[in-house]
Scaffold this motif. Structure first.
Motif, short mmCIF file in Angstrom:
data_model
loop_
_atom_site.label_atom_id
_atom_site.label_comp_id
_atom_site.label_asym_id
_atom_site.label_seq_id
_atom_site.Cartn_x
_atom_site.Cartn_y
_atom_site.Cartn_z
N GLY B 319 0.82 -1.21 0.00
CA GLY B 319 0.00 0.00 0.00
C GLY B 319 0.85 1.25 0.00
O GLY B 319 0.56 2.23 -0.69
N GLU B 322 2.66 2.45 -3.36
CA GLU B 322 1.89 3.31 -4.25
C GLU B 322 2.15 4.79 -3.96
O GLU B 322 2.48 5.56 -4.87
N SER B 323 2.05 5.17 -2.69
CA SER B 323 2.23 6.58 -2.35
C SER B 323 3.67 7.03 -2.59
O SER B 323 3.93 8.13 -3.02
N SER B 342 -0.29 -1.30 -12.55
CA SER B 342 0.37 -0.32 -11.71
C SER B 342 1.80 -0.78 -11.42
O SER B 342 2.14 -1.96 -11.58
N MET B 423 -3.95 -1.99 -0.29
CA MET B 423 -3.85 -1.32 -1.59
C MET B 423 -5.18 -0.67 -1.97
O MET B 423 -6.24 -1.18 -1.65
N GLU B 424 -5.06 0.44 -2.70
CA GLU B 424 -6.29 1.13 -3.11
C GLU B 424 -6.96 0.42 -4.28
O GLU B 424 -8.09 -0.03 -4.19
N GLU B 425 -6.21 0.33 -5.37
CA GLU B 425 -6.76 -0.39 -6.52
C GLU B 425 -6.13 -1.76 -6.51
O GLU B 425 -5.08 -1.98 -7.10
N SER B 426 -6.76 -2.63 -5.83
CA SER B 426 -6.04 -3.88 -5.56
C SER B 426 -6.43 -5.03 -6.47
O SER B 426 -7.51 -5.06 -7.06
#
Lengths: 299, 534
Positions: B319, B322-323, B342, B423-426
């Protein structure tokens, strides 16, 4: 002179009592046989004597020194042979013997060579290739090549062939002639019978009998084979007679030592043709003591 | 001292050195050689400052931080800073393992096999044996520190000055001694050598995991781990020596405690007593497979827990990846994202490969147990009964396959559950799981290879480990070293499609499975023909 002595030696593992007040005394120049069934406490006693385990209570002394606190000093003058020896797989037998000798600091090179020949051991082989018997030989050569005052042997002949066993016995007697003392724990009773001056029997962590073989024999039965002209009618009813068996020409039985006299007075009236008597073997002694409690026979 | 607790330590030390005359020099050469080669390769791979800065940016992400530790001097990523960042943590881990194995061999293993009994019957002190073992550790770790320290300095690489180099070496020596001391202590607690090795490696991995989690989330946590200490030296950047002192000081305290426990306990006893076992064989034990399972049960459970945690640990940092990537514009140029996927998912594929190889270790170990059983002359007990060689080997092979499959599944699920949560878009959990189990054919080849060598001759079985290590270096460090294609093609793990970025390729999976079957068949055939060794 007392070389080795334990007084009321007790060892507990948690709630289990492995040794319960064991007294042993080995005098100089004496071979002491230490016998007992598996798990009776022989090895525990020996390990306490070697300072590897700490007694819960009681004393263990060798050469008058405390076995736990003075372990290093004591070990300079003793040689130990365990019953099952593991060796370093990538060292040779010769290397191991030399290492032990160097650590003890009193190895006799001449004796080392003589013993290697006697025991027919190839010192150039790696320990991983040795069979159990050969590993045992490494320990024996290393022990007897040492000018020790006391030898502690814990079932030393396990895995040896009969020929090697004879050589072992020779080595023990030689050591004895040189005035050395030996504590021999063994299962092989003929070995103990031939070698030992005194015997101690241990069972369930307690010494149940100690003394010379002669003394111990008094406590037991003699085997008799008897042929008479006329049949003896009430033999089985006589006091102290055990295991009566009718053979072709006669009878065989065992007799408690204290009834010997009265029995022979009785049977002499029937005309003795043949009488064979065999002293009790250590095996008889051993078996009787081991079975003792369950059988509950007269003593 | 009145009781002469250390009497005759030096002759024992001499004997340990004699026994270790091959093994320890090999470890030393391997560790030092690998370190120096990597240092040299860095100078060849990155020839100017811009390249160094680019790689520096790519290195600051949670996955890499968890794996190797936090980077220091990222603003000025010199060769030295790069070494200390990318290599020190991993090398420290391997140094720890070397020390654990060394100390176990000469303490509890010696005692369990009854050799110590013989030594203790000689005029040696109660602590001579453990003393000699610890001295050996001091010598080997000192040598390691000096050889690596001076070696790195001698390379005369810009920015790798003498103080940093010595500190780098000292850090390895210190962590080595720390784990030698920990193993020495555990050798007093556990009654078996297996227990000592198992618990020690458990502590090692736990310490590494604590550092990994700490480095990603909370730095204070890292300072609870000895790995946090040695990485905290910030060699080549700030050159702090005090963490070395902390590590060595702790090692001394632990050693003294181990010596104390050793001095008061009975031979062959441990402070954690073993409990009595069953009176009768359970239903499971009525078949060679049941025996194979029973013998390794504890290991299977331990590995399972470890793999689940390992997977979850990686999953949990996804997670934040990503950031991280969003914040750094330059990085997004550096790694070209595949259309529709991603960057995190691309990172995920690399992590999957690492976990697949980690899961292969217990699988191959389960197979190798057959070799150990043979060496210890226990196989013959079974073969003398109505058990065919095929049945015996088959039992171990089946266990190895199951073991590996379960470990890979647990690792994949651990990563999936944790990754999916953060994760956001997992990817779905099933997507993670697929990406993991796609590695099964590569694992089968490794197990097949172990089978093949055990069948041929147990002496060669170690080649399997070398091959797995090779695979790890090629796949994991491949990106770093830019190996030519044929080097990557030599490992089965290089042929596995990297789900979800790549598509599943049936041909590759079938090909690898075929090779595994051929290896296994050859193993079974030769196992039936050769002598059983003792």
């Amino acid at each position: 002179m007392t070389v080795l002595q334990t007084k009321q030696l007790t060892k507990k593992f948690g709630s289990f009592t492995a040794l319960d007040g064991v007294d042993i005394q080995v005098n100089q120049g004496e071979v002491y046989g230490f016998i007992g069934p598996n798990g009776a406490g022989k090895s525990t006693t020996i390990r306490i004597l070697l300072g590897m385990m700490k007694a819960t209570q009681g004393e263990a002394e060798i050469f008058g020194k405390d076995a736990w606190r003075k372990a290093v000093d004591i070990h300079r003058d003793i040689a130990y042979v365990p019953g099952d020896l593991n060796l370093w797989p990538n060292l040779t037998g010769g290397e191991v013997i030399d290492l032990f000798g160097k650590l003890r600091g009193n190895m006799n090179q001449e004796k080392r060579e003589k013993l290697l020949r006697r025991f027919d051991l190839d010192p150039e082989k790696k320990c991983r290739t040795y069979s159990k018997g050969n590993r045992q030989k490494v320990a024996l050569v290393s022990a007897f090549a040492t000018d020790a005052d006391l030898y502690i042997l814990d079932e030393p002949t396990s895995g040896l062939d009969p020929l090697m066993e004879c050589i072992f016995q020779e080595s023990v007697l030689e050591a004895k002639q040189e005035g050395k003392s030996i504590l021999l724990s063994s299962h092989i009773l003929s070995e103990v019978e031939q070698l030992c001056d005194r015997v101690g029997i241990i069972r369930d962590g307690k010494m149940i009998e100690t003394g010379t073989l002669q003394e111990l024999r008094h406590l037991t039965r003699t085997s008799i084979y008897l042929e008479t002209k006329q049949p003896v009618p009430a033999l089985a009813e006589q006091g102290g007679v055990h295991n009566l068996e009718i053979k072709e020409d006669g009878v065989s039985f065992q007799i408690d030592t204290e009834y010997m006299d009265s029995l022979f007075q009785y049977v002499s009236g029937f005309g003795i043709v043949k009488l064979e008597s065999a002293p009790p073997t250590l095996e008889d002694l051993f078996m009787r003591h081991y079975e003792g409690t369950s059988e509950g026979g007269p003593s | 001292m009145a009781e002469k607790r250390f009497n005759n330590t030096l002759p024992l030390l001499g004997m340990i050195c004699r026994q270790e005359r091959l093994q320890l020099p090999l470890w030393l050469a391997g560790l030092a050689g690998f370190t120096l080669i990597v240092a040299i390769s860095f100078t060849n791979l990155y020839t100017n400052e811009r390249e160094l800065q680019e790689i520096a940016q790519s290195m600051i992400n949670p996955a890499v931080t968890a794996l190797v530790g936090p980077g220091y001097g990222i603003d000025n990523y010199t060769y030295g800073a790069m070494m200390a960042h990318q290599m020190l943590g991993m090398t420290a881990l391997i140094t720890g393992i070397m020390n654990i194995l060394l100390i176990t061999r000469h303490t509890r293993a010696n005692e369990e096999d009854g050799r110590l009994e013989m030594i203790r019957s000689l005029p040696t002190g109660r602590l001579s044996n453990i003393g000699a073992a610890m001295l050996t550790a001091v010598i080997i770790n000192l040598l390691l520190a000096v050889v690596i320290g001076f070696g790195l300095y001698t390379l005369q690489i810009e920015s790798m000055e003498w103080e940093g180099s010595l500190l780098y070496g000292a850090a390895l020596g210190a962590i080595g001694l720390f784990f030698a001391a920990v193993t020495g202590l555990l050798a007093q607690l556990s009654e078996s050598a297996r227990g000592v090795t198992g618990f020690s490696i458990g502590i090692l991995l736990l310490a590494y995991a604590v550092r990994a989690i700490g480095d990603v989330s909370n730095e204070t946590l890292s300072w609870l781990s000895p790995f946090g200490w040695v990485l905290g030296t910030e060699a080549y950047v700030n050159n702090y020596w005090w963490p070395i002192a902390v590590t060595l000081g702790t090692a001394v305290i632990v050693t003294v405690f181990a010596f104390y426990l050793n001095a008061i306990r009975d031979l062959e006893a441990g402070f954690v007593p073993s409990k009595p076992g069953r009176k009768h064989a359970s239903f499971l034990l009525h078949h060679p497979f049941g025996l194979a399972f029973r013998l390794q049960r504890t290991g299977i459970i331990a590995w399972g827990a470890a793999m689940l945690m390992f997977g979850a640990m990686y999953g949990s940092v996804l997670g934040e990846t990503e950031s991280f990537f969003e914040e750094i514009d330059m990085l997004q140029e550096f790694i070209q994202p595949e259309a529709g996927y991603s960057i995190t998912e691309q990172f995920l594929t690399m992590l999957m490969a690492v976990m697949a190889m980690a899961s292969t270790i217990p699988g191959v170990m389960a197979m190798m147990r057959l070799k150990a059983e043979e060496k210890k002359e226990r196989s013959e007990n079974l073969l003398s009964l109505a058990v065919s060689r095929n049945k015996l080997m088959g039992s171990y092979a089946l266990l190895a396959l199951l073991h590996g499959f379960i470990m890979l599944s647990l690792a994949g699920l651990g990563m999936g559950l944790a990754g999916n949560a953060v994760m956001e878009e997992s990817l779905s959990v099933w997507g993670f799981y697929e990406a993991a189990v796609v590695y099964l054919p590569a694992m089968w080849i490794m197990i097949g290879m172990a089978l093949f060598f055990i069948g041929l001759s147990p002496a060669f079985a170690g080649v399997t480990w070398a091959y797995l290590l090779y695979s790890f270096i090629v796949v994991y460090l491949g990106g770093l070293f830019q190996f030519p294609d044929w080097v990557t093609n030599l490992t089965p793990f290089g042929h596995i499609p990297q789900l979800p970025v790549e598509d599943f390729k049936l041909a590759a999976a079938a090909g690898l499975t075929g090779i595994a079957i051929i290896l296994a068949a050859a193993g079974f055939i030769s196992y039936n023909r050769r002598d059983i060794e003792g």
